[in-house]
Design a protein around this motif. Sequence first.
Motif, PDB file in Angstrom:
ATOM      1  N   ARG A 267     -47.222 -43.208 -20.679  1.00  0.00           N
ATOM      2  CA  ARG A 267     -46.722 -44.249 -19.629  1.00  0.00           C
ATOM      3  C   ARG A 267     -48.083 -45.119 -19.480  1.00  0.00           C
ATOM      4  NH1 ARG A 267     -44.071 -46.251 -18.818  1.00  0.00           N
ATOM      5  NH2 ARG A 267     -42.089 -44.880 -18.179  1.00  0.00           N
ATOM      6  N   GLY A 268     -49.116 -44.351 -19.331  1.00  0.00           N
ATOM      7  CA  GLY A 268     -50.422 -45.225 -18.970  1.00  0.00           C
ATOM      8  C   GLY A 268     -51.647 -44.103 -18.726  1.00  0.00           C
ATOM      9  N   VAL A 269     -52.893 -44.994 -17.823  1.00  0.00           N
ATOM     10  CA  VAL A 269     -53.928 -44.441 -17.058  1.00  0.00           C
ATOM     11  C   VAL A 269     -54.378 -44.994 -16.566  1.00  0.00           C
ATOM     12  CG1 VAL A 269     -55.231 -46.807 -19.114  1.00  0.00           C
ATOM     13  CG2 VAL A 269     -56.222 -43.762 -18.890  1.00  0.00           C
ATOM     14  N   LEU A 270     -54.472 -43.994 -15.492  1.00  0.00           N
ATOM     15  CA  LEU A 270     -55.553 -44.291 -14.906  1.00  0.00           C
ATOM     16  C   LEU A 270     -56.859 -44.096 -14.509  1.00  0.00           C
ATOM     17  CD1 LEU A 270     -55.358 -45.351 -11.303  1.00  0.00           C
ATOM     18  CD2 LEU A 270     -55.380 -42.723 -10.887  1.00  0.00           C
ATOM     19  N   LEU A 271     -57.757 -46.088 -14.082  1.00  0.00           N
ATOM     20  CA  LEU A 271     -59.560 -45.977 -14.088  1.00  0.00           C
ATOM     21  C   LEU A 271     -59.814 -46.046 -13.135  1.00  0.00           C
ATOM     22  CD1 LEU A 271     -59.215 -48.450 -16.991  1.00  0.00           C
ATOM     23  CD2 LEU A 271     -58.771 -45.899 -17.421  1.00  0.00           C
ATOM     24  N   ASP A 391     -53.186 -39.526 -18.711  1.00  0.00           N
ATOM     25  CA  ASP A 391     -55.113 -38.750 -17.739  1.00  0.00           C
ATOM     26  C   ASP A 391     -55.377 -40.529 -16.840  1.00  0.00           C
ATOM     27  OD1 ASP A 391     -55.836 -37.050 -18.034  1.00  0.00           O
ATOM     28  OD2 ASP A 391     -56.193 -37.147 -20.526  1.00  0.00           O
ATOM     29  N   MET A 392     -56.854 -40.035 -16.123  1.00  0.00           N
ATOM     30  CA  MET A 392     -57.356 -40.255 -15.118  1.00  0.00           C
ATOM     31  C   MET A 392     -58.905 -39.949 -16.319  1.00  0.00           C
ATOM     32  SD  MET A 392     -57.658 -40.048 -10.987  1.00  0.00           S
ATOM     33  CE  MET A 392     -58.202 -38.712 -11.235  1.00  0.00           C
ATOM     34  N   PHE A 393     -59.841 -41.723 -15.753  1.00  0.00           N
ATOM     35  CA  PHE A 393     -60.520 -41.997 -16.284  1.00  0.00           C
ATOM     36  C   PHE A 393     -61.803 -41.994 -15.726  1.00  0.00           C
ATOM     37  CE2 PHE A 393     -58.854 -41.167 -20.583  1.00  0.00           C
ATOM     38  CZ  PHE A 393     -59.432 -40.181 -21.108  1.00  0.00           C
ATOM     39  N   PHE A 394     -62.743 -41.572 -15.478  1.00  0.00           N
ATOM     40  CA  PHE A 394     -64.092 -42.617 -14.199  1.00  0.00           C
ATOM     41  C   PHE A 394     -64.907 -42.812 -15.263  1.00  0.00           C
ATOM     42  CE2 PHE A 394     -68.639 -42.188 -12.051  1.00  0.00           C
ATOM     43  CZ  PHE A 394     -67.899 -42.396 -10.883  1.00  0.00           C
ATOM     44  N   ARG A 490     -62.830 -35.610 -10.980  1.00  0.00           N
ATOM     45  CA  ARG A 490     -61.694 -35.134 -10.584  1.00  0.00           C
ATOM     46  C   ARG A 490     -61.370 -36.029 -11.828  1.00  0.00           C
ATOM     47  NH1 ARG A 490     -59.626 -37.037  -5.053  1.00  0.00           N
ATOM     48  NH2 ARG A 490     -57.391 -36.376  -5.484  1.00  0.00           N
ATOM     49  N   ALA A 491     -61.477 -36.431 -12.605  1.00  0.00           N
ATOM     50  CA  ALA A 491     -61.388 -37.636 -13.952  1.00  0.00           C
ATOM     51  C   ALA A 491     -62.363 -37.046 -15.247  1.00  0.00           C
ATOM     52  CB  ALA A 491     -61.655 -38.535 -14.040  1.00  0.00           C
ATOM     53  N   ILE A 492     -62.119 -37.440 -16.188  1.00  0.00           N
ATOM     54  CA  ILE A 492     -62.721 -37.223 -17.315  1.00  0.00           C
ATOM     55  C   ILE A 492     -63.172 -38.498 -17.459  1.00  0.00           C
ATOM     56  CG2 ILE A 492     -62.284 -37.328 -19.895  1.00  0.00           C
ATOM     57  CD1 ILE A 492     -59.199 -36.753 -19.767  1.00  0.00           C
ATOM     58  N   PRO A 493     -64.383 -38.680 -18.273  1.00  0.00           N
ATOM     59  CA  PRO A 493     -65.881 -38.768 -18.346  1.00  0.00           C
ATOM     60  C   PRO A 493     -65.298 -40.131 -19.378  1.00  0.00           C
ATOM     61  CG  PRO A 493     -67.007 -36.915 -18.130  1.00  0.00           C
ATOM     62  CD  PRO A 493     -65.070 -36.906 -18.169  1.00  0.00           C
ATOM     63  N   ALA A 494     -65.039 -41.885 -18.809  1.00  0.00           N
ATOM     64  CA  ALA A 494     -64.325 -42.984 -20.131  1.00  0.00           C
ATOM     65  C   ALA A 494     -65.624 -42.399 -21.164  1.00  0.00           C
ATOM     66  CB  ALA A 494     -65.002 -44.262 -19.420  1.00  0.00           C
TER      67      ALA A 494
END
Length: 514
Positions: A267-271, A391-394, A490-494
């Motif tokens: 579906r996609g990713v939130l950055l 997923d969400m990446f920081f 709250r997010a995965i390290p990019a």
Amino acid sequence: MPNGAETKARIESYLLARIPFVTVRTVERGRVLDILGELAQRKQLDIMVHTLSQGLRDLKTKQVVADDKSLLGALDLAGEWFQARSNLTVVFTDVQHLSEDNDVSRRFADLATLAEEHGGCMVVITSDPVWNSLQRMGMAVSLDLPDLDEMRHEIEVFLHPYSSAIRIEWEPADFDQAASILAGVTKIEALNILATFVVKKSVTKEDLLGLSQAKDSIFSELSGIERVSLKAGDHQVGGLSGLRQWLDRKRPLLTMDLRDRGMRPPRGVLLVGVPGCGKSLSAKAIASDWQLPLYRLDMGSILGHYVGQSENRFREALNTADTVAPCVLWIDEIEKGLAGSGSDSTGVTTRLVGQFLYWLQESRSRVFVVATANDVRSLPPELLRSGRFDDMFFVDLPETEERREIIQIYLRKYLRVPVPEEVLEKLVHLSDGFSGSDLQAAVAEIGYEAVRVGDANVPLDYYFGSFHNVVPLLRSAPERVEEVRQLRDRAIPASGKPRSTADRPGGNRRVVLG
């Protein structure tokens, strides 16, 4: 059962049962006429078809049976035929203004009554709604665009006659991918695209990219979202190795057939993260690397002044994205349109959030969403729930090695001479605390001077001075950077580098893979 086969079976049952009024909702008139033509031959049915260009003609013999091409003339003649002949079917293809109570819809209602009395059947092919009182006199069926199985079959049937005359390099997996790419177009549009490959006497694996480009040209004028032009090599991303590895794993899944496992495409990713560190650039890089069209949805432009306007615009934008799939949909600064759910007096934001959540959860189109946000705390919590985005990446300020990679990218882009290693190391040291946009600005300033005096004539002091003159966000607004960094847990390290346990209050909820 594929929609085409199911629709064909229902149309056949309605005609054999002599239902007086049948509506076929579709944008593919030719595909419906093919179905009716096959039924006319196989079941020996008398079917007359009216078009404004040819008037009334016999579907089996293709012979024109009336000189009057007007709709009203065809209705009068159909009424006479229903009274004089039994088991006659008349098909109307160019009908407007049937959605409300008016003279045209009442003429059709009278004709439907006459057909019922004499065992006749009237079929209307339209993409518009039909007046409720008229529709209740019969049955309705919808013919959707070809699904994956139907599209793959049509591709194979079209190319098979040419297999001995031209070079066809596609393997079964390539046919599957071609069907996936062409999802959302009509049968005739798909065959027209394939015909351009046949003309050049070869169908190669490189033509799969041509399918995406050709499909994109069909929908380039659709409203709701903005097409973003990309040039190969213009959107390289330095650092963010964790995000890039994650994307490499997702790419092949976007065009795979996952239906047998009951799974939807990615579906996609939130950055989220520090401004200027590559979130928007990543959206462009994903589309460029994946060789997919990129569309931008501006949440600010969605909001309208009138009741229902914002919701209609948003619905139109999402429907357009479904139509142009497979594609990358870039939603920049998503919090501008979806922040503050429940706080606005009109409830617009709440309804927009509901629309978006439903689409994220239920849509099976191959739209990969790249949403960016500078402050995820202003977003409604239900948007961040598992199952919305993959997923969400920081995205944080680049570290030493990431800065070196980014600087090298821009030095290669803006300069025509190599930069000594010791100079590069000095620039990496001077850029501590820089964002990606800060690094680009500093190297661009060197590039401008190189254009003015020549690449070999730029003094080293100018290199270092360009970096000294940049005031990064970390120095100009350190409190802003620190505020954004509070979201890191709250997010995965990019970057792909796990945070230490001390940086993860209560432990990290995610494991960084790859």
